[in-house]
Design a protein around this motif. Structure first.
Motif, PDB file in Angstrom:
ATOM      1  N   ARG A 204       0.818  -1.215   0.000  1.00  0.00           N
ATOM      2  CA  ARG A 204       0.000   0.000   0.000  1.00  0.00           C
ATOM      3  C   ARG A 204       0.852   1.266   0.000  1.00  0.00           C
ATOM      4  O   ARG A 204       1.837   1.373   0.718  1.00  0.00           O
ATOM      5  N   ALA A 205       0.449   2.231  -0.816  1.00  0.00           N
ATOM      6  CA  ALA A 205       1.066   3.559  -0.822  1.00  0.00           C
ATOM      7  C   ALA A 205       0.475   4.397   0.302  1.00  0.00           C
ATOM      8  O   ALA A 205      -0.685   4.215   0.702  1.00  0.00           O
ATOM      9  N   SER A 206       1.262   5.327   0.814  1.00  0.00           N
ATOM     10  CA  SER A 206       0.776   6.223   1.860  1.00  0.00           C
ATOM     11  C   SER A 206      -0.080   7.341   1.285  1.00  0.00           C
ATOM     12  O   SER A 206      -0.756   8.060   2.033  1.00  0.00           O
ATOM     13  N   THR A 249       6.064  10.177   1.385  1.00  0.00           N
ATOM     14  CA  THR A 249       6.173   8.907   0.675  1.00  0.00           C
ATOM     15  C   THR A 249       6.633   7.826   1.648  1.00  0.00           C
ATOM     16  O   THR A 249       7.589   8.027   2.399  1.00  0.00           O
ATOM     17  N   HIS A 250       5.954   6.691   1.630  1.00  0.00           N
ATOM     18  CA  HIS A 250       6.389   5.583   2.484  1.00  0.00           C
ATOM     19  C   HIS A 250       7.749   5.076   2.000  1.00  0.00           C
ATOM     20  O   HIS A 250       7.972   4.917   0.798  1.00  0.00           O
ATOM     21  N   ILE A 251       8.638   4.825   2.933  1.00  0.00           N
ATOM     22  CA  ILE A 251       9.958   4.276   2.613  1.00  0.00           C
ATOM     23  C   ILE A 251       9.918   2.767   2.828  1.00  0.00           C
ATOM     24  O   ILE A 251       9.744   2.298   3.952  1.00  0.00           O
ATOM     25  N   TYR A 252      10.068   2.015   1.734  1.00  0.00           N
ATOM     26  CA  TYR A 252       9.925   0.558   1.776  1.00  0.00           C
ATOM     27  C   TYR A 252      11.260  -0.179   1.915  1.00  0.00           C
ATOM     28  O   TYR A 252      11.281  -1.414   1.941  1.00  0.00           O
ATOM     29  N   ALA A 253      12.367   0.544   1.960  1.00  0.00           N
ATOM     30  CA  ALA A 253      13.688  -0.080   1.858  1.00  0.00           C
ATOM     31  C   ALA A 253      13.884  -1.209   2.865  1.00  0.00           C
ATOM     32  O   ALA A 253      14.240  -2.339   2.496  1.00  0.00           O
ATOM     33  N   LYS A 254      13.680  -0.948   4.152  1.00  0.00           N
ATOM     34  CA  LYS A 254      13.891  -1.984   5.158  1.00  0.00           C
ATOM     35  C   LYS A 254      12.878  -3.117   5.016  1.00  0.00           C
ATOM     36  O   LYS A 254      13.213  -4.287   5.254  1.00  0.00           O
ATOM     37  N   VAL A 325      -0.705   1.828  -4.822  1.00  0.00           N
ATOM     38  CA  VAL A 325       0.325   0.788  -4.732  1.00  0.00           C
ATOM     39  C   VAL A 325       1.693   1.452  -4.863  1.00  0.00           C
ATOM     40  O   VAL A 325       2.022   2.004  -5.911  1.00  0.00           O
ATOM     41  N   GLY A 326       2.506   1.402  -3.791  1.00  0.00           N
ATOM     42  CA  GLY A 326       3.795   2.070  -3.812  1.00  0.00           C
ATOM     43  C   GLY A 326       4.963   1.184  -4.195  1.00  0.00           C
ATOM     44  O   GLY A 326       5.979   1.661  -4.697  1.00  0.00           O
ATOM     45  N   MET A 327       4.821  -0.116  -3.954  1.00  0.00           N
ATOM     46  CA  MET A 327       5.893  -1.068  -4.259  1.00  0.00           C
ATOM     47  C   MET A 327       5.240  -2.410  -4.559  1.00  0.00           C
ATOM     48  O   MET A 327       4.199  -2.749  -4.000  1.00  0.00           O
TER      49      MET A 327
END
Length: 373
Positions: A204-206, A249-254, A325-327
């Motif tokens: 999910r995107a923020s 923006t949500h940070i999905y890296a971790k 959808v962010g990722m």
């Protein structure tokens, strides 16, 4: 490291020549305040220090940022790099005089591109250009960038603050950043790993994240004549339009790194400019396709508001925005339940949106989006 673009400060002074006195100009009288730049750098230092990883060498203020790659940890390391900005979302930040959230956006746009190939973000360098250096404003921007780096697990090791009087308006600024990450060669993710039968999992995107704001501004303020202070019931909690637009923006890296560690992930796709189809296709090899089922999720309310207010067609919406959808992760079919469990444990809303199949190419969006309620 972080510094202003100026080497030394000038001062207005007078030069006597016979009976006449000629006033000379200086850098400051031309609009560049070196002292303000120095104060801005000092204000940034506490935020930067919070991002420092053990591999960072030296302190803050040198001409280059140094990072010692642990050669004993990696067998065959590949360095990955990415550079990006925030775009015209900055216009909203400047109008509302809120400057920290866009720093998080900046980091997200860089590090979440890095992680797509499986790279762990190591460090980031930023660039802030402004018409006039206001130390407090620069500190807010820098604090947001530092927060983003902490969320991503990378260090902010350098940057530049540039004052551009006469080129930019005093209140205007632009920001960009470059990030570097590392991935083992045999753990590199991408299209070459994707196979028929793999499953696409959406995260999910923020909100709008940091793409399409030129269209957003035209729809909401050009066509709709709306006000940033308007409370929008659909957003909940007495949330204003301005607050929604500045949602970081949500940070999905971790999240992505943990998913790749625990599950058999074949590829990721960061959904930015170009939308879901335009970015997901970049993670598919030739000869394979994904049919995305729109009926598996409801886009965030802000997308419906932009579409209705601006009278924008669905095709234009989907090639401009992430639509919630962010990722996307593409995983082996026997890894779906485990993948969803890992993401849920990390408080990331995730769901399956389609399967990789043979007999075609690219990404097809099928069905209708779920309606809220």
């Amino acid at each position: 490291m972080h510094r202003s673009e100026h080497a030394s400060a000038g001062r207005d002074h007078s030069v006597s020549s016979g009976t006449t006195t000629q006033k000379t100009i200086s850098y400051q009288s031309a609009g560049v305040d070196i002292d303000a730049g120095d104060r801005a750098v000092e204000a940034l230092k506490p935020s930067i220090k919070k991002t420092i990883r053990p591999e960072v060498v030296g302190g803050i203020g040198g001409f280059a940022g140094l990072f010692a790659l642990d050669t004993e940890k990696y067998r065959k390391p590949l360095l990955a790099s990415s550079t990006d900005g925030v775009g015209t979302k900055l216009v909203i930040a400047q109008k509302l005089d809120i400057h920290d959230t866009v720093g998080i956006d900046l980091v997200a746009m860089v590090v979440d591109d890095l992680v797509v190939c499986g790279a762990e973000p190591l460090f980031l360098l930023d660039y802030i250009a402004t018409g006039q250096v206001v130390p407090e404003k620069i500190a807010d921007i820098g604090a947001g960038i530092a927060d983003g780096c902490r969320y991503a697990g990378c260090s902010l090791i350098g940057g530049e603050i540039a004052e551009h009087p006469g080129v930019m308006k005093p209140d205007d600024y632009d920001i960009s950043a470059t990030g570097v990450g590392v991935v083992e060669a045999d753990q590199l993710l991408g299209p070459e790993r994707v196979k028929a039968g793999d499953i696409a999992i959406a995260m999910r995107a923020s909100g709008l994240h940091s793409n399409g704001f030129s269209l957003v501004r035209e729809a909401l303020f050009g066509v709709g004549k709306l006000d940033l202070g308007t409370v929008v019931p659909e957003f909940g909690n007495q949330r204003t339009l301005g607050e929604e637009l500045l949602t970081p923006t949500h940070i999905y890296a971790k999240d992505c790194l943990e998913l790749a560690k625990e599950c058999d992930v074949h590829a990721f796709a960061h959904i930015t400019g170009g939308g879901l189809a335009g970015n997901l296709v970049r993670s598919l090899p030739e000869g394979l396709q994904i049919e995305v089922d729109r009926g598996t999720w409801t886009p965030n309310p802000v997308f419906d508001m932009v579409q209705r207010t601006g009278g924008i067609g669905i095709e234009e919406m989907e090639r401009t925005f992430n639509m919630g959808v962010g990722m996307v992760a593409i995983v082996a079919p026997d890894q779906v339940d485990r993948s969803l469990a890992v993401l849920t444990a990390r408080h990331v809303e995730a769901w399956t949106i389609g399967e990789v199949t043979e007999g075609g190419a690219g990404v097809k969006l099928a069905g209708d989006y779920l309606t809220a309620g």
